[in-house]
Scaffold this active site. Sequence first.
Site, PDB file in Angstrom:
ATOM      1  N   ALA A 198     -48.421 -29.132 -47.913  1.00 37.98           N
ATOM      2  CA  ALA A 198     -49.205 -30.143 -48.619  1.00 37.98           C
ATOM      3  C   ALA A 198     -48.365 -31.405 -48.655  1.00 37.98           C
ATOM      4  O   ALA A 198     -47.131 -31.337 -48.591  1.00 37.98           O
ATOM      5  CB  ALA A 198     -49.497 -29.656 -50.032  1.00 37.98           C
ATOM      6  N   GLY A 210     -48.473 -25.274 -47.724  1.00 39.91           N
ATOM      7  CA  GLY A 210     -49.909 -25.363 -47.449  1.00 39.91           C
ATOM      8  C   GLY A 210     -50.250 -25.105 -45.992  1.00 39.91           C
ATOM      9  O   GLY A 210     -51.371 -24.699 -45.669  1.00 39.91           O
ATOM     10  N   GLU A 262     -50.295 -21.454 -45.695  1.00 43.09           N
ATOM     11  CA  GLU A 262     -51.490 -21.028 -46.455  1.00 43.09           C
ATOM     12  C   GLU A 262     -52.760 -21.291 -45.648  1.00 43.09           C
ATOM     13  O   GLU A 262     -53.694 -20.484 -45.667  1.00 43.09           O
ATOM     14  CB  GLU A 262     -51.530 -21.741 -47.811  1.00 43.09           C
ATOM     15  CG  GLU A 262     -50.433 -21.227 -48.752  1.00 43.09           C
ATOM     16  CD  GLU A 262     -50.328 -22.032 -50.028  1.00 43.09           C
ATOM     17  OE1 GLU A 262     -50.097 -23.252 -49.941  1.00 43.09           O
ATOM     18  OE2 GLU A 262     -50.458 -21.442 -51.114  1.00 43.09           O
ATOM     19  N   GLU A 319     -42.196 -23.584 -51.630  1.00 40.97           N
ATOM     20  CA  GLU A 319     -42.567 -24.292 -52.860  1.00 40.97           C
ATOM     21  C   GLU A 319     -41.562 -24.131 -53.998  1.00 40.97           C
ATOM     22  O   GLU A 319     -41.342 -25.064 -54.770  1.00 40.97           O
ATOM     23  CB  GLU A 319     -43.955 -23.839 -53.343  1.00 40.97           C
ATOM     24  CG  GLU A 319     -45.118 -24.398 -52.518  1.00 40.97           C
ATOM     25  CD  GLU A 319     -45.471 -23.550 -51.315  1.00 40.97           C
ATOM     26  OE1 GLU A 319     -44.677 -22.651 -50.934  1.00 40.97           O
ATOM     27  OE2 GLU A 319     -46.549 -23.776 -50.741  1.00 40.97           O
TER      28      GLU A 319
HETATM   29  N1  COA Z   1     -45.215 -33.762 -47.264  1.00 37.24           N
HETATM   30  C1  COA Z   1     -45.049 -35.061 -46.998  1.00 37.24           C
HETATM   31  N2  COA Z   1     -44.334 -35.530 -45.966  1.00 37.24           N
HETATM   32  C2  COA Z   1     -43.749 -34.622 -45.170  1.00 37.24           C
HETATM   33  C3  COA Z   1     -43.871 -33.242 -45.396  1.00 37.24           C
HETATM   34  C4  COA Z   1     -44.650 -32.820 -46.494  1.00 37.24           C
HETATM   35  N3  COA Z   1     -44.856 -31.544 -46.770  1.00 37.24           N
HETATM   36  N4  COA Z   1     -43.177 -32.585 -44.447  1.00 37.24           N
HETATM   37  C5  COA Z   1     -42.638 -33.527 -43.658  1.00 37.24           C
HETATM   38  N5  COA Z   1     -42.984 -34.769 -44.080  1.00 37.24           N
HETATM   39  C6  COA Z   1     -42.619 -36.057 -43.514  1.00 37.24           C
HETATM   40  C7  COA Z   1     -41.184 -36.453 -43.887  1.00 37.24           C
HETATM   41  O1  COA Z   1     -41.135 -37.016 -45.157  1.00 37.24           O
HETATM   42  C8  COA Z   1     -40.886 -37.424 -42.783  1.00 37.24           C
HETATM   43  O2  COA Z   1     -41.521 -38.645 -43.068  1.00 37.24           O
HETATM   44  P1  COA Z   1     -40.713 -40.059 -42.881  1.00 37.24           P
HETATM   45  O3  COA Z   1     -40.394 -40.093 -41.406  1.00 37.24           O
HETATM   46  O4  COA Z   1     -41.712 -41.091 -43.292  1.00 37.24           O
HETATM   47  O5  COA Z   1     -39.507 -39.961 -43.722  1.00 37.24           O
HETATM   48  C9  COA Z   1     -41.613 -36.839 -41.569  1.00 37.24           C
HETATM   49  O6  COA Z   1     -42.602 -35.982 -42.111  1.00 37.24           O
HETATM   50  C10 COA Z   1     -40.716 -36.032 -40.654  1.00 37.24           C
HETATM   51  O7  COA Z   1     -40.077 -35.028 -41.439  1.00 37.24           O
HETATM   52  P2  COA Z   1     -38.472 -34.803 -41.458  1.00 37.24           P
HETATM   53  O8  COA Z   1     -38.133 -34.139 -42.746  1.00 37.24           O
HETATM   54  O9  COA Z   1     -37.777 -36.086 -41.146  1.00 37.24           O
HETATM   55  O10 COA Z   1     -38.316 -33.802 -40.232  1.00 37.24           O
HETATM   56  P3  COA Z   1     -37.143 -32.734 -40.019  1.00 37.24           P
HETATM   57  O11 COA Z   1     -37.286 -32.259 -38.633  1.00 37.24           O
HETATM   58  O12 COA Z   1     -35.827 -33.302 -40.446  1.00 37.24           O
HETATM   59  O13 COA Z   1     -37.480 -31.528 -41.032  1.00 37.24           O
HETATM   60  C11 COA Z   1     -38.922 -29.940 -42.153  1.00 37.24           C
HETATM   61  C12 COA Z   1     -38.631 -30.752 -40.850  1.00 37.24           C
HETATM   62  C13 COA Z   1     -40.278 -29.267 -41.946  1.00 37.24           C
HETATM   63  C14 COA Z   1     -37.841 -28.905 -42.344  1.00 37.24           C
HETATM   64  C15 COA Z   1     -38.971 -30.919 -43.356  1.00 37.24           C
HETATM   65  O14 COA Z   1     -39.845 -31.997 -43.042  1.00 37.24           O
HETATM   66  C16 COA Z   1     -39.465 -30.285 -44.641  1.00 37.24           C
HETATM   67  O15 COA Z   1     -38.729 -29.546 -45.269  1.00 37.24           O
HETATM   68  N6  COA Z   1     -40.709 -30.634 -45.049  1.00 37.24           N
HETATM   69  C17 COA Z   1     -41.267 -30.170 -46.312  1.00 37.24           C
HETATM   70  C18 COA Z   1     -41.669 -28.724 -46.224  1.00 37.24           C
HETATM   71  C19 COA Z   1     -42.194 -28.262 -47.561  1.00 37.24           C
HETATM   72  O16 COA Z   1     -41.497 -28.156 -48.541  1.00 37.24           O
HETATM   73  N7  COA Z   1     -43.499 -27.957 -47.560  1.00 37.24           N
HETATM   74  C20 COA Z   1     -44.157 -27.408 -48.734  1.00 37.24           C
HETATM   75  C21 COA Z   1     -44.839 -28.474 -49.474  1.00 37.24           C
HETATM   76  S1  COA Z   1     -45.614 -27.820 -50.918  1.00 37.24           S
END
Ligand code: COA
Length: 260
Positions: A66, A112, A115, A135
């Site tokens: 999400a 999400g 999910e 989460e």
């Molecule tokens: N919500 C909002 N933005 C998200 C996102 C999310 N769930 N997941 C990734 N993004 C965005 C990042 O903020 C980033 O945006 P920016 O370039 O404007 O800063 C972009 O997507 C790329 O993500 P980034 O974190 O730079 O890539 P990465 O390869 O370093 O890491 C992940 C990849 C998936 C490990 C990391 O993005 C992450 O942990 N995301 C969140 C996962 C999460 O907790 N999901 C559950 C949400 S309830």
Amino acid sequence: MNYENILSETSNGIATITINRPKKLNALNKATIQELHNAFDTADKDPNTKVIIVTGSGEKAFVAGADISEFSDFNVEEGAKLAAKGQELLFDFIENLSTPVIAAVNGFALGGGLELAMACHFRLASTNAKMGLPETSLGVIPGYGGTQRLPQLVGKGRAMEMVMTAGMINANQALHYGLVNHVVEQEELLSFTEKIAGKIMRNSTVAIAEAIRAINANYTDGMDGYEVEIEAFGNCFGTEDFTEGTTAFLEKRKANFPGK
Ligand code: COA
């Protein structure tokens, strides 16, 4: 229909819905959830669509969760509303569609995103896929059905571990857990998914719809799945597909189901 956050196209009876926010790793914001609802609803109502495939655009992510930026300042009521609305509009909605829905998990499927994949009728993954419910690392729990569907698919102990550690599993581990049915190379994922869709499309759409309803009943509180199965089984005998399927078998030819 024109969408801002997703792509939707139908060809040869398969509707492919692609979440298309690659710069945000296809994170599900409110607008994307609404668009997905509309696209799934349209595909399900289209008699020419026999199978729906959902995947993510780009090579990195199916859906990375999400959209955290949208709910970071929510209060208790807003949090509960977010989960309720999402479950109704998308996650429960997909699970209960009559058209088979396959998730082609092409990269990160987190929060999400996992999910969403779990709400689909089954899942295939590419070798680079990574799945998890992170989460609790954000101070929250899965709210789009993850605490219910993950234990259904992988068992309670594994679900507890995945949720408590907020860790990710790779595609092979997901295969071992039964979270995904097959793992293939990323460049083959869509063609492989379409191949499985093709096998589904040979069969009776009305029987498949009844089967989805009966299988889902097993996981619905207060429902006797065996009773639902009996009723659904009986319904099939009143369909043209049943007449065609049994007649074709007896005439030693391939069935040509009218889908009624
Ligand atoms: N919500 C909002 N933005 C998200 C996102 C999310 N769930 N997941 C990734 N993004 C965005 C990042 O903020 C980033 O945006 P920016 O370039 O404007 O800063 C972009 O997507 C790329 O993500 P980034 O974190 O730079 O890539 P990465 O390869 O370093 O890491 C992940 C990849 C998936 C490990 C990391 O993005 C992450 O942990 N995301 C969140 C996962 C999460 O907790 N999901 C559950 C949400 S309830």
